[in-house]
Design a protein around this motif. Sequence first.
Motif, PDB file in Angstrom:
ATOM      1  N   VAL A 257       9.083   9.736   0.962  1.00 36.55           N
ATOM      2  CA  VAL A 257       8.669   8.391   0.561  1.00 36.55           C
ATOM      3  C   VAL A 257       7.328   8.097   1.213  1.00 36.55           C
ATOM      4  CG1 VAL A 257       9.266   5.936   0.584  1.00 36.55           C
ATOM      5  CG2 VAL A 257      11.079   7.662   0.406  1.00 36.55           C
ATOM      6  N   CYS A 258       6.312   7.789   0.395  1.00 41.36           N
ATOM      7  CA  CYS A 258       4.957   7.595   0.898  1.00 41.36           C
ATOM      8  C   CYS A 258       4.436   6.224   0.513  1.00 41.36           C
ATOM      9  CB  CYS A 258       4.023   8.662   0.331  1.00 41.36           C
ATOM     10  SG  CYS A 258       4.473  10.348   0.798  1.00 41.36           S
ATOM     11  N   LEU A 259       3.781   5.562   1.458  1.00 44.79           N
ATOM     12  CA  LEU A 259       3.173   4.255   1.238  1.00 44.79           C
ATOM     13  C   LEU A 259       1.657   4.430   1.204  1.00 44.79           C
ATOM     14  CD1 LEU A 259       5.271   2.102   3.760  1.00 44.79           C
ATOM     15  CD2 LEU A 259       5.881   2.870   1.458  1.00 44.79           C
ATOM     16  N   PHE A 260       1.039   4.004   0.110  1.00 41.76           N
ATOM     17  CA  PHE A 260      -0.403   4.138  -0.063  1.00 41.76           C
ATOM     18  C   PHE A 260      -1.043   2.771  -0.266  1.00 41.76           C
ATOM     19  CE2 PHE A 260       1.178   8.242  -1.504  1.00 41.76           C
ATOM     20  CZ  PHE A 260       0.251   9.143  -0.986  1.00 41.76           C
ATOM     21  N   GLU A 261      -2.254   2.628   0.229  1.00 39.82           N
ATOM     22  CA  GLU A 261      -3.070   1.461  -0.084  1.00 39.82           C
ATOM     23  C   GLU A 261      -4.455   1.937  -0.460  1.00 39.82           C
ATOM     24  OE1 GLU A 261      -4.027  -3.041   1.423  1.00 39.82           O
ATOM     25  OE2 GLU A 261      -3.220  -1.609   2.867  1.00 39.82           O
ATOM     26  N   ASP A 262      -4.843   1.684  -1.717  1.00 38.55           N
ATOM     27  CA  ASP A 262      -6.116   2.136  -2.270  1.00 38.55           C
ATOM     28  C   ASP A 262      -6.319   3.631  -2.048  1.00 38.55           C
ATOM     29  OD1 ASP A 262      -6.763  -0.426  -3.134  1.00 38.55           O
ATOM     30  OD2 ASP A 262      -7.677  -0.963  -1.226  1.00 38.55           O
ATOM     31  N   GLY A 263      -5.254   4.389  -2.264  1.00 35.80           N
ATOM     32  CA  GLY A 263      -5.324   5.836  -2.171  1.00 35.80           C
ATOM     33  C   GLY A 263      -5.169   6.402  -0.785  1.00 35.80           C
ATOM     34  N   GLU A 264      -5.133   5.551   0.242  1.00 34.75           N
ATOM     35  CA  GLU A 264      -4.988   6.025   1.621  1.00 34.75           C
ATOM     36  C   GLU A 264      -3.521   6.017   2.029  1.00 34.75           C
ATOM     37  OE1 GLU A 264      -6.223   4.837   6.232  1.00 34.75           O
ATOM     38  OE2 GLU A 264      -7.006   3.679   4.528  1.00 34.75           O
TER      39      GLU A 264
END
Length: 300
Positions: A257-264
């Motif tokens: 499970v991965c959390l991204f913000e604007d691709g980061e």
Amino acid sequence: MEGFDLYLFSFGLLSFDLCSLLGRVLIICELLLGLGLLSGLWRRLVNISTAAMLLGLSAFLLWRLLLGDRESCHCFGPLLDLNPGQSLVKNLLLALMLAISWKAPGFAFLNSRPRLMPVLAALVGLALASTVFALRPPSLWYRLGAKNKGELVENLWAPKAEELGLDQGRQLLVFLSPLCEHCQHCISKLTTIVSRHGLDTENIHLVFMVVAQNEEENPLLLPYFFEQAGVGDPHYDTVHLPAAEFISITNGVMPLVCLFEDGELLAEYGYNSLDENALVAFLALGDQTHEQGGAQQQEE
């Protein structure tokens, strides 16, 4: 153990971490009472405690039965599927066995040495607790020792995210195999969290590894996957990646499970280290940002 954790969590009374601890405490208590019944130590206390546990669990099962619940109570995990009514019958049989054994003789050697009994009980209790927590650590233990990053190969995922349009805003991605039991538990846990907190699913995306003969056949496995997870179809956005590409991006780790913000990449979790509070904060903030953006567009 995973099924029992999720069953306790599904009632919405406690956090997943507390449900994970509660499930193990119940097992330890049952083991201690079982050893007490077999050994005859503290016969009266053990009998009363066993009767109280049977009564409490039976009251809970009766409550579920009156509410129309016919799902498994997970008393035996995945080994034996008993609904609340069947489990009540099982408890009545156990109560009958307890009544018959109520006057059974104890272990004369230990009962005649009262100073040994507290020491023995403490050692046995410690051994049981250590064994249960070592074999099936609660989710909190996994998270304390887990890293927030490390498995996803970001430089391989970045161009794919841009291609799929997942490189903007807050996005929660779950990398899964449609045939993986732990992946099913992960989706069950995630869906329960989303439902309990009323979170928007727009920014949740499931990235499935292609395990069928070709990519077009892979979506046909999803109804079975969601059925096994016990969530129906949660209607999340789904993406399918060829097995070689999927394994390269995730280092073969699943579920992830991965959390991204604007691709980061902000954080990543396995099934056991999934953080309910972090997911809620992440998705809720994403909802607020989305609402503010919509309101700003309306003003313009």
